[in-house]
Design an enzyme around this catalytic site. Structure first.
Site, short mmCIF file in Angstrom:
data_model
loop_
_atom_site.label_atom_id
_atom_site.label_comp_id
_atom_site.label_asym_id
_atom_site.label_seq_id
_atom_site.Cartn_x
_atom_site.Cartn_y
_atom_site.Cartn_z
N ASP A 161 -0.74 -6.27 0.05
CA ASP A 161 -1.25 -5.65 1.28
C ASP A 161 -2.77 -5.61 1.28
O ASP A 161 -3.39 -5.35 0.24
CB ASP A 161 -0.75 -4.21 1.39
CG ASP A 161 0.58 -4.10 2.12
OD1 ASP A 161 0.89 -4.99 2.94
OD2 ASP A 161 1.31 -3.13 1.86
N GLU A 168 -1.26 -5.52 8.88
CA GLU A 168 -0.49 -4.84 9.92
C GLU A 168 -1.19 -4.94 11.27
O GLU A 168 -2.37 -4.62 11.39
CB GLU A 168 -0.33 -3.35 9.57
CG GLU A 168 0.40 -3.09 8.27
CD GLU A 168 0.54 -1.59 7.99
OE1 GLU A 168 0.18 -0.78 8.87
OE2 GLU A 168 0.99 -1.24 6.89
N ASP A 182 0.83 -1.20 0.00
CA ASP A 182 0.00 0.00 0.00
C ASP A 182 0.87 1.26 0.00
O ASP A 182 0.36 2.38 -0.09
CB ASP A 182 -1.01 0.00 1.15
CG ASP A 182 -0.38 -0.12 2.52
OD1 ASP A 182 0.86 -0.10 2.61
OD2 ASP A 182 -1.13 -0.24 3.51
N SER A 183 2.19 1.05 0.03
CA SER A 183 3.14 2.15 -0.21
C SER A 183 2.86 2.82 -1.54
O SER A 183 3.28 3.96 -1.77
CB SER A 183 4.58 1.62 -0.18
OG SER A 183 4.71 0.46 -0.98
N LYS A 217 -0.83 -9.47 3.24
CA LYS A 217 -0.09 -8.91 4.37
C LYS A 217 -1.00 -7.96 5.14
O LYS A 217 -1.66 -7.12 4.54
CB LYS A 217 1.17 -8.18 3.91
CG LYS A 217 1.99 -7.60 5.08
CD LYS A 217 3.39 -7.18 4.65
CE LYS A 217 3.40 -5.85 3.93
NZ LYS A 217 2.94 -4.71 4.78
N GLU A 229 9.38 -3.87 10.65
CA GLU A 229 9.78 -2.57 10.09
C GLU A 229 10.24 -1.61 11.18
O GLU A 229 9.54 -1.39 12.17
CB GLU A 229 8.60 -1.95 9.32
CG GLU A 229 8.94 -0.60 8.70
CD GLU A 229 7.93 -0.11 7.68
OE1 GLU A 229 8.10 1.02 7.19
OE2 GLU A 229 6.98 -0.85 7.36
#
Length: 264
Positions: free
Chosen positions: A85, A115, A46-47, A113, A181
């Site tokens: 993501d 978070e 999602d960067s 993925k 991270e």
């Protein structure tokens, strides 16, 4: 034709202590370039909200955005292990996570993925029981930027034990990979050694099983703030293909990330 890369391949790398390089990819052309040069694990992150769309965070990214870029990357790298993501607010409940995971898996992802820590245990269980492999993400989780008050190092002091407990909880729930991270090297080492699943670091030193970089950071086209953990491989290598090869070689040998890219 090369064989598809699977999670079992990464598990073997961990057991044999062979470091591996991964990278973000968002389109067909770069995915093909990375695959051609030997990178077998890619993330549609999602960067892309920042690197592709120009937002100041990852929060505006939608599931449809991720699915669109996942399809493009899959065409360019048909045999890579492709992580995608689930973006902000796409997995607030296990049911919502499953619905959105189905969308990105149909688009070509091998794994999603997400978070967060122990609060995700039920979600991870639900996904893995329904044949959706999960990669966890701990430490600096960019979707939580408003809670953290900015992009700051995580896991220092007492927070380190909480992060380790979260990692163990995610693994026990069925997660098959973990991204760490922006955490101190010492904590990254503890987590990597405590888990039986492969751990991929970004800003976590050279002690994790694998490394990931946002492709724009690897090519020095970040613009504005350059993260401490980033390295411009294009500056030395001269062309993109050589830069990718150098990135892989330095990760595999443990040269990158060096002390200058690490936190304590």
């Amino acid at each position: 034709m090369s064989k598809p890369t699977t999670i079992a391949v990464l598990q073997k790398c961990k057991q044999e202590k062979k470091r591996f390089a991964t990278i973000t990819a968002y389109d067909y052309s770069f995915a093909k370039l990375f695959a051609d040069e030997g990178i077998n694990v890619m993330l549609v992150g999602d960067s892309l909200g920042m690197t592709i769309q120009g937002h100041d965070s990852t929060l505006p990214v939608t599931v449809e955005d991720i699915a669109y870029h996942t399809r493009a990357v899959r065409r360019g790298a048909p045999n890579c292990l492709l992580l995608s993501d689930l973006p902000f607010m796409a997995y607030a409940t296990p049911e919502q996570a499953f619905e959105n995971a189905a969308i990105v898996m149909r688009a070509g992802a091998n794994m999603v993925k997400i978070e967060g820590g122990a609060w995700l245990v039920d979600t991870v269980k639900m996904l893995t029981e329904r044949a959706v492999p999960v990669c966890g993400h701990l430490g600096l989780t960019p979707q939580s930027v408003n809670i953290f008050g900015g992009y700051k190092i995580q896991g220092r002091g007492d927070a380190g034990q909480i992060l380790l407990d979260d990692a163990l909880a995610l693994e026990a729930a069925g997660a098959q990979l973990l991204v760490l991270e922006c955490v101190p090297v010492e904590l990254a080492k503890r987590v990597t050694e405590a888990l039986s699943i492969p751990v991929i670091g970004i800003g976590a030193g050279n002690v994790t099983d694998g490394q990931i970089l946002v492709m724009h950071d690897a090519f020095g086209i970040t613009g504005g703030h350059i993260p401490k953990f980033a390295k411009n491989f294009l500056a030395e290598a001269g062309d993109m293909r050589a830069a990718v090869r150098q990135y892989m070689a330095e990760v595999e040998s443990g040269v990158y990330p060096g002390e200058e890219h690490s936190f304590h």
